[in-house]
Design a protein around this motif. Sequence first.
Motif, mmCIF file in Angstrom:
data_model
loop_
_atom_site.group_PDB
_atom_site.id
_atom_site.type_symbol
_atom_site.label_atom_id
_atom_site.label_comp_id
_atom_site.label_asym_id
_atom_site.label_seq_id
_atom_site.Cartn_x
_atom_site.Cartn_y
_atom_site.Cartn_z
ATOM 1 N N ALA A 100 26.740 71.863 -13.132
ATOM 2 C CA ALA A 100 27.825 71.122 -13.583
ATOM 3 C C ALA A 100 28.825 72.311 -14.159
ATOM 4 C CB ALA A 100 27.438 70.313 -14.427
ATOM 5 N N ILE A 101 28.356 73.129 -14.769
ATOM 6 C CA ILE A 101 29.248 74.011 -15.601
ATOM 7 C C ILE A 101 29.820 74.975 -14.337
ATOM 8 C CG2 ILE A 101 29.299 76.126 -17.013
ATOM 9 C CD1 ILE A 101 27.013 74.510 -18.562
ATOM 10 N N SER A 102 28.735 75.516 -13.490
ATOM 11 C CA SER A 102 29.455 76.329 -12.411
ATOM 12 C C SER A 102 30.352 75.626 -11.593
ATOM 13 C CB SER A 102 28.072 76.736 -11.584
ATOM 14 O OG SER A 102 27.185 77.378 -11.959
ATOM 15 N N ALA A 103 30.231 74.054 -11.166
ATOM 16 C CA ALA A 103 31.134 73.510 -10.409
ATOM 17 C C ALA A 103 32.394 73.061 -11.217
ATOM 18 C CB ALA A 103 30.649 72.238 -9.797
ATOM 19 N N GLU A 104 32.445 73.247 -12.585
ATOM 20 C CA GLU A 104 33.478 73.034 -13.318
ATOM 21 C C GLU A 104 33.745 71.484 -13.343
ATOM 22 O OE1 GLU A 104 37.068 75.429 -13.338
ATOM 23 O OE2 GLU A 104 35.850 77.127 -12.509
ATOM 24 N N ASP A 105 32.485 71.036 -13.440
ATOM 25 C CA ASP A 105 32.466 69.263 -13.520
ATOM 26 C C ASP A 105 32.549 68.877 -14.760
ATOM 27 O OD1 ASP A 105 31.882 66.660 -13.067
ATOM 28 O OD2 ASP A 105 29.622 66.859 -11.987
ATOM 29 N N VAL A 106 33.802 68.529 -15.305
ATOM 30 C CA VAL A 106 34.087 68.010 -16.702
ATOM 31 C C VAL A 106 33.465 66.895 -17.163
ATOM 32 C CG1 VAL A 106 35.712 67.503 -18.349
ATOM 33 C CG2 VAL A 106 36.084 69.509 -16.769
ATOM 34 N N ARG A 107 33.327 65.747 -16.118
ATOM 35 C CA ARG A 107 33.270 64.342 -16.179
ATOM 36 C C ARG A 107 31.610 64.285 -16.440
ATOM 37 N NH1 ARG A 107 34.852 60.326 -11.461
ATOM 38 N NH2 ARG A 107 36.901 60.969 -11.923
ATOM 39 N N SER A 108 30.820 65.038 -15.689
ATOM 40 C CA SER A 108 29.229 65.101 -15.996
ATOM 41 C C SER A 108 29.140 65.455 -17.252
ATOM 42 C CB SER A 108 28.638 65.849 -15.111
ATOM 43 O OG SER A 108 28.643 65.392 -13.715
ATOM 44 N N ILE A 109 29.694 66.652 -17.959
ATOM 45 C CA ILE A 109 29.460 66.809 -19.246
ATOM 46 C C ILE A 109 30.005 66.036 -20.211
ATOM 47 C CG2 ILE A 109 29.858 68.892 -20.786
ATOM 48 C CD1 ILE A 109 29.742 70.584 -18.313
ATOM 49 N N GLN A 110 31.081 65.391 -20.071
ATOM 50 C CA GLN A 110 31.861 64.502 -20.811
ATOM 51 C C GLN A 110 31.008 63.269 -21.294
ATOM 52 O OE1 GLN A 110 36.002 64.037 -20.170
ATOM 53 N NE2 GLN A 110 36.138 62.335 -21.593
ATOM 54 N N ALA A 111 30.292 62.909 -19.992
ATOM 55 C CA ALA A 111 29.479 61.590 -19.872
ATOM 56 C C ALA A 111 28.453 61.543 -21.186
ATOM 57 C CB ALA A 111 28.893 61.392 -18.534
ATOM 58 N N VAL A 112 28.036 62.764 -21.858
ATOM 59 C CA VAL A 112 26.955 62.976 -22.742
ATOM 60 C C VAL A 112 27.594 62.352 -24.036
ATOM 61 C CG1 VAL A 112 25.508 64.367 -23.812
ATOM 62 C CG2 VAL A 112 26.107 64.877 -21.437
ATOM 63 N N LYS A 113 26.683 61.595 -24.668
ATOM 64 C CA LYS A 113 27.095 61.289 -26.009
ATOM 65 C C LYS A 113 27.287 62.308 -26.943
ATOM 66 C CE LYS A 113 25.224 58.397 -29.734
ATOM 67 N NZ LYS A 113 25.624 59.151 -30.938
ATOM 68 N N GLY A 114 28.304 62.184 -27.629
ATOM 69 C CA GLY A 114 28.836 63.052 -28.689
ATOM 70 C C GLY A 114 29.654 64.140 -27.965
ATOM 71 N N ILE A 115 29.819 64.230 -26.683
ATOM 72 C CA ILE A 115 30.638 65.213 -26.072
ATOM 73 C C ILE A 115 32.118 64.577 -25.514
ATOM 74 C CG2 ILE A 115 30.787 66.961 -24.289
ATOM 75 C CD1 ILE A 115 28.447 67.910 -26.048
ATOM 76 N N GLY A 116 33.231 65.068 -26.243
ATOM 77 C CA GLY A 116 34.541 64.775 -25.961
ATOM 78 C C GLY A 116 34.912 65.492 -24.797
ATOM 79 N N ALA A 117 36.334 65.167 -24.466
ATOM 80 C CA ALA A 117 36.953 65.795 -23.222
ATOM 81 C C ALA A 117 37.109 67.442 -23.616
ATOM 82 C CB ALA A 117 38.256 65.345 -22.927
ATOM 83 N N LYS A 118 37.472 67.510 -24.848
ATOM 84 C CA LYS A 118 37.772 69.186 -25.309
ATOM 85 C C LYS A 118 36.644 69.773 -25.287
ATOM 86 C CE LYS A 118 42.225 68.335 -27.693
ATOM 87 N NZ LYS A 118 42.797 68.244 -29.130
#
Length: 199
Positions: A100-118
């Motif tokens: 997800a990080i390599s693909a710059e997939d913000v949506r997958s990481i942001q879907a985690v509880k406690g992780i906002g867009a920034k």
Amino acid sequence: MIAYIEGKLTQKDPTFIIIDVQGIGYQVRISLHTFSQVKELEKVKIHTFLHIKEDAHTLYGFADLLEKEMFLHLISISGIGPGTALVVLSSLNPVELRDAISAEDVRSIQAVKGIGAKTAQRVILELKDKMKKELLHASSDSKQIFAVTHNSIRSEALTALITLGFTKNVAEKNLDLILKSNSNTLTLEDLIKQALKMS
């Protein structure tokens, strides 16, 4: 300080394990990914990281070195502590997170509880080059589906979600919704993962 602990598993929970090493029990905080790797084992070797604060010394444990590496990368980012890093690694396994990080997939990481867009954007900004450079290999997850009653699985999942920062009411509501819409048997890890995505 403590690179790994090897011993007998005396207690297993989706958020922590206790390892007996010659009569001394080490309590180790773990992710759902590590729980899925060790839940059927009697003896384990867990890679560890000792986090020291003024009021607590906490051991964090990982089933494989890739997960430990990803954990260390996460806590190097401003705004992400060990607890949040474990929630991330409970929602995305180490390979999924790296991809997800390599693909710059913000949506997958942001879907985690406690992780906002920034925070999700900061994770990608600070780690994407490392992820692309590092050739990290982890053993693939072998999922064992086993039948377990909804009541006991719900109870264990509820305890885990509360430990991960959910209020009891929200956790119960999420679990009941998932169990109602899934007539097929869910593993404990799948149930917790789905509840984490509903935050």
